[in-house]
Write an enzyme that holds these catalytic residues in place. Sequence first.
Site, PDB file in Angstrom:
ATOM      1  N   ASN A  11       0.866  -1.186   0.000  1.00 58.58           N
ATOM      2  CA  ASN A  11       0.000   0.000   0.000  1.00 58.58           C
ATOM      3  C   ASN A  11       0.901   1.233   0.000  1.00 58.58           C
ATOM      4  O   ASN A  11       1.502   1.566   1.012  1.00 58.58           O
ATOM      5  CB  ASN A  11      -0.895  -0.035   1.251  1.00 58.58           C
ATOM      6  N   LYS A  13       0.031   4.244  -0.296  1.00 59.46           N
ATOM      7  CA  LYS A  13      -0.632   5.411   0.308  1.00 59.46           C
ATOM      8  C   LYS A  13      -0.413   6.657  -0.556  1.00 59.46           C
ATOM      9  O   LYS A  13      -0.469   6.575  -1.776  1.00 59.46           O
ATOM     10  CB  LYS A  13      -0.138   5.605   1.744  1.00 59.46           C
ATOM     11  N   HIS A  99      -9.935   1.287   4.209  1.00 58.06           N
ATOM     12  CA  HIS A  99      -8.702   1.372   5.001  1.00 58.06           C
ATOM     13  C   HIS A  99      -8.951   2.278   6.215  1.00 58.06           C
ATOM     14  O   HIS A  99      -9.730   3.242   6.126  1.00 58.06           O
ATOM     15  CB  HIS A  99      -7.585   1.931   4.124  1.00 58.06           C
ATOM     16  N   GLU A 101      -7.340   4.616   7.412  1.00 53.99           N
ATOM     17  CA  GLU A 101      -7.106   6.050   7.158  1.00 53.99           C
ATOM     18  C   GLU A 101      -8.292   6.672   6.424  1.00 53.99           C
ATOM     19  O   GLU A 101      -8.615   7.843   6.632  1.00 53.99           O
ATOM     20  CB  GLU A 101      -5.794   6.224   6.380  1.00 53.99           C
ATOM     21  N   GLU A 181      -6.303  -5.111  10.107  1.00 53.48           N
ATOM     22  CA  GLU A 181      -5.276  -4.115  10.423  1.00 53.48           C
ATOM     23  C   GLU A 181      -5.654  -3.390  11.712  1.00 53.48           C
ATOM     24  O   GLU A 181      -6.464  -2.443  11.679  1.00 53.48           O
ATOM     25  CB  GLU A 181      -5.172  -3.090   9.296  1.00 53.48           C
ATOM     26  N   GLY A 187       1.514   1.971  10.793  1.00 52.37           N
ATOM     27  CA  GLY A 187       2.473   3.073  10.692  1.00 52.37           C
ATOM     28  C   GLY A 187       3.117   3.444  12.017  1.00 52.37           C
ATOM     29  O   GLY A 187       3.778   4.479  12.126  1.00 52.37           O
ATOM     30  N   SER A 227       2.549  -2.457  10.448  1.00 50.42           N
ATOM     31  CA  SER A 227       3.982  -2.539  10.747  1.00 50.42           C
ATOM     32  C   SER A 227       4.605  -3.897  10.393  1.00 50.42           C
ATOM     33  O   SER A 227       5.467  -4.413  11.100  1.00 50.42           O
ATOM     34  CB  SER A 227       4.243  -2.188  12.218  1.00 50.42           C
TER      35      SER A 227
HETATM   36  P1  PGA Z   1       2.221   0.034   7.703  1.00 52.04           P
HETATM   37  O1  PGA Z   1       0.806   0.304   6.991  1.00 52.04           O
HETATM   38  O2  PGA Z   1       2.748  -1.247   7.144  1.00 52.04           O
HETATM   39  O3  PGA Z   1       3.067   1.215   7.358  1.00 52.04           O
HETATM   40  O4  PGA Z   1       1.934  -0.085   9.169  1.00 52.04           O
HETATM   41  C1  PGA Z   1      -0.093  -0.734   6.721  1.00 52.04           C
HETATM   42  C2  PGA Z   1      -1.328  -0.206   6.058  1.00 52.04           C
HETATM   43  O5  PGA Z   1      -1.744   0.927   6.365  1.00 52.04           O
HETATM   44  O6  PGA Z   1      -1.927  -0.865   5.212  1.00 52.04           O
END
Ligand code: PGA
Length: 263
Positions: A11, A13, A99, A101, A181, A187, A227
Site C-alpha cells: 500500500n 498510500k 482502510h 485512514e 489491520e 504506521g 507494521s
Molecule cells: P504500515 O501500513 O505497514 O506502514 O503499518 C499498513 C497499512 O496501512 O496498510
Amino acid sequence: MTNSKKYIIGNWKMFKDRTSAVRDFSLLVELLGKNQGQQKNFVAIAAPSVFLSVLSEKTKSFVEVFSQNAHWEQEGAFTGEISVAMLKSISVSGSLVGHSERRQFFGETDQTAGKRVGALLRAKMKAVLCIGESLAERESGQLEQILRKQLLSAIEATGLGEEREFLGDTPENPLFLIAYEPVWAIGTGKSATEQEAEQAHGLIRTILAERFGKTFASCVPILYGGSVKLENIETFLACPNVNGALIGGASLDPNLFAQMCIK
Ligand code: PGA
C-alpha cells in the site's frame, strides 16, 4: 485455507511522484521476474490513483496493480471519486476498501465500504476489505464485537448474498479478501504479536463461517497489516489463519518489498 498461496499487497498510500513510482514498480517487476520459479504468492501494489494508468501498462501476470479506493456508482456527479468501471478500463484488477485512514480522515463507514466492495465484486475485480479495532476498543474488550460489526455491516451493504458473488468463478483465487489491520499497529512500528494476529484472524474466520458456512470461510484470504516488515513477515505468514500481508511503509522500497514477496 486450502491452498498455501500467500497474498502480499503493498500500500503506497500518498507517497512517490511519477518518476519514482514508475522506477520502483519497474524494479519490482524485474526483481520478481528473476524469482519467477520461487514466487508462488499473489503480489499487488495499491498505488496512488494518478499513477494507476502508467503502472498498469507495466504489470506482469505475477504483479498486479490495485487502487486504494473505488466508488460504487458507474459514473455521475461525484467530484474527486473514481469508479470501478474507470479502474477496469485501465486494467486495474482490484482495490483496497475501507482502510482505517479512509475511515479516520475521510468519513468512510461500514456501509460505504460495503457498497464499494459490492461494486468491485460485481465487476469481477478483487476487493480487499480492511477492518480492525482501535487501541481503546481492544483495551475495553471489544475486539470481537468490533470485527463482527465491521465485517457483517459491510457484507450486508454490498447488496450481494450469494457466496459465488464473493468468491468469483475461481474460489481458489477469490475476489473477496479481508485485511485485518489493528489501527494501533498501522504506521506505528508496533505490530501486533503473532498470537494477537492469529486470534483476530481466527475470530474473523469464525464470523465468516457463521454467516456463509465453513467452506466459504476457508476460501477467503485474511491478510494481516500493521507494521509488517522484512524482519517479522515470516512469523505472521506462519500463522495458520494468516494468508498474507498488507504492507505500507515497508512496501515503498522495491528491493525490500521484493524480498517480502518471496517469503
Ligand atoms: P504500515 O501500513 O505497514 O506502514 O503499518 C499498513 C497499512 O496501512 O496498510
